[in-house]
Enzyme design. Structure first.
Site, mmCIF file in Angstrom:
data_model
loop_
_atom_site.group_PDB
_atom_site.id
_atom_site.type_symbol
_atom_site.label_atom_id
_atom_site.label_comp_id
_atom_site.label_asym_id
_atom_site.label_seq_id
_atom_site.Cartn_x
_atom_site.Cartn_y
_atom_site.Cartn_z
ATOM 1 N N LYS A 113 0.864 -1.188 0.000
ATOM 2 C CA LYS A 113 0.000 0.000 0.000
ATOM 3 C C LYS A 113 0.893 1.228 0.000
ATOM 4 O O LYS A 113 1.708 1.420 0.910
ATOM 5 C CB LYS A 113 -0.911 -0.001 1.228
ATOM 6 C CG LYS A 113 -1.990 1.056 1.166
ATOM 7 C CD LYS A 113 -2.978 0.793 0.032
ATOM 8 C CE LYS A 113 -4.221 0.085 0.477
ATOM 9 N NZ LYS A 113 -5.086 -0.331 -0.642
ATOM 10 N N THR A 127 -3.161 -5.415 0.469
ATOM 11 C CA THR A 127 -2.640 -4.060 0.681
ATOM 12 C C THR A 127 -3.577 -3.291 1.613
ATOM 13 O O THR A 127 -3.138 -2.424 2.361
ATOM 14 C CB THR A 127 -2.459 -3.298 -0.647
ATOM 15 O OG1 THR A 127 -3.718 -2.989 -1.207
ATOM 16 C CG2 THR A 127 -1.608 -4.090 -1.626
ATOM 17 N N HIS A 129 20.049 28.086 -10.354
ATOM 18 C CA HIS A 129 20.836 29.170 -10.946
ATOM 19 C C HIS A 129 20.222 30.549 -10.680
ATOM 20 O O HIS A 129 19.013 30.736 -10.808
ATOM 21 C CB HIS A 129 20.944 28.979 -12.463
ATOM 22 C CG HIS A 129 21.552 27.676 -12.867
ATOM 23 N ND1 HIS A 129 22.826 27.313 -12.533
ATOM 24 C CD2 HIS A 129 21.040 26.636 -13.581
ATOM 25 C CE1 HIS A 129 23.088 26.109 -13.023
ATOM 26 N NE2 HIS A 129 22.016 25.674 -13.664
HETATM 27 O O1 LIG Z 1 28.888 24.281 -9.375
HETATM 28 C C1 LIG Z 1 28.726 24.087 -10.577
HETATM 29 N N1 LIG Z 1 29.058 22.891 -11.128
HETATM 30 C C2 LIG Z 1 28.911 22.621 -12.462
HETATM 31 O O2 LIG Z 1 29.243 21.500 -12.937
HETATM 32 C C3 LIG Z 1 28.357 23.630 -13.270
HETATM 33 N N2 LIG Z 1 28.061 23.719 -14.604
HETATM 34 C C4 LIG Z 1 27.560 24.958 -14.810
HETATM 35 O O3 LIG Z 1 27.144 25.375 -15.925
HETATM 36 N N3 LIG Z 1 27.512 25.673 -13.650
HETATM 37 C C5 LIG Z 1 28.013 24.876 -12.673
HETATM 38 N N4 LIG Z 1 28.204 25.071 -11.335
#
Ligand SMILES: O=c1[nH]c(=O)c2[nH]c(=O)[nH]c2[nH]1
Length: 295
Positions: free
Chosen positions: A12, A57, A250
């Site tokens: 489950k 289950t 990012h």
């Molecule tokens: O810390 C990072 N590792 C990466 O492998 C990577 N690749 C990237 O484009 N930026 C980053 N930053």
């Protein structure tokens, strides 16, 4: 053409269970998601539809609720071990149990007076565990967390990487480093004692992860990942291996020149995708065999 039954398990998934512990007017919330998966003598159910070896289950769901009522939930690793051992020990046809639990934490809302029964969900972070138990008496415990979102607003560089004809990334000596940490760590041994230390272990591993993230001057997220794992393994002797998945969240500096403005590392665009995904394991060189811990 001969055909045979391959590996299989059934159970489950995602029994959502909330237990309120009442200490007079002071309430505590335990909010978990329990998944069990059993395997054993399951040829008949697959090949002929004979269900004699099958613990339904639905019963597994009921057992999770009944055990919560009877024993409380406590530390999720202990509750998972209790369930896994119960399935294997009580049913000869069940040879192996895997129990996975997620826990969502609630924080008390501070209010005046003696009202102690109001809560707010404590962020998006989730505590996890995966426990296995088999009929040879072997148990494994992997604890973890996911969506632990962290950010360093400086102290992160990235340069010196391969540059080929497709590279446009500019090297940087000062960037934001942000990630949502998913980590799972394997306990070296599983004690059968009832005085559990999984709660303290979790708190301390989490502290190691946060401190290492904050204290590491990062030349890459990979380096930070390793530093976090190393900190856990050198601080917590009960842990023999830790695995990470860390998205690089990012943050791109915005070009404000079109508006006649400079941008001295102040205004960023927080992109949600695509993201770099950095994954890795850090383990003791004498870590015991993992057996089925990661399955
Ligand atoms: O810390 C990072 N590792 C990466 O492998 C990577 N690749 C990237 O484009 N930026 C980053 N930053």
């Amino acid at each position: 053409m001969p055909v045979i039954l391959g590996p299989n398990r059934y159970g489950k998934a995602e029994t959502r269970l909330v237990r309120v512990v009442r200490d007079g007017g002071v309430h505590h919330i335990k909010d978990v998601n329990v998944s069990s998966a059993l395997s054993g003598d399951m040829e008949d159910v697959h090949l002929t539809g004979g269900n004699a070896a099958v613990l339904p289950t639905d019963t597994q769901k009921n057992t999770a609720f009944a055990f919560a009522g009877k024993f409380g939930v406590g530390q999720i690793e202990d509750f998972a071990l209790l369930l896994a051992r119960h399935y294997v020990d009580s049913q000869p046809t069940i040879h192996h149990a895997r129990v996975e639990i997620e826990e969502y934490s609630w924080r008390r809302i501070p209010v005046s007076g003696d009202r102690q029964h109001s809560f707010v969900r404590d962020g998006q972070e989730v505590r996890t565990c995966i426990v296995h138990h088999d009929r040879d008496g072997r148990s494994t415990v992997v604890s973890g967390l996911r969506d632990l979102v962290v950010l360093n607003s400086t102290g992160s560089e990235f340069h010196g990487y391969i540059e080929d004809e497709y590279t446009t990334l500019q090297p940087t000596a000062d960037r934001i480093l942000a990630t949502a940490v998913s980590a799972q760590w394997r306990h070296s041994g599983v004690s059968s004692s009832s005085s559990s230390s999984f709660g303290e272990s979790y708190t301390e591993v989490r502290r190691c992860l946060l401190e290492a993230f904050a204290e590491t001057h990062s030349l890459s997220l990979q380096q930070t990942l390793y530093a976090m794992g190393e900190r856990v393994l050198t601080t917590r002797e009960e842990v023999c291996e830790i695995r990470f998945a860390m998205p690089n969240k990012h943050h791109f500096l915005v070009d404000l020149a079109p508006f006649g403005l400079g941008n001295d590392n102040e205004v960023y665009y927080a992109a949600d995708r695509p993201y770099g995904l950095i994954e890795g394991a850090v383990l003791r060189d004498d870590a015991p065999d993992a057996a089925f811990a990661w399955e």
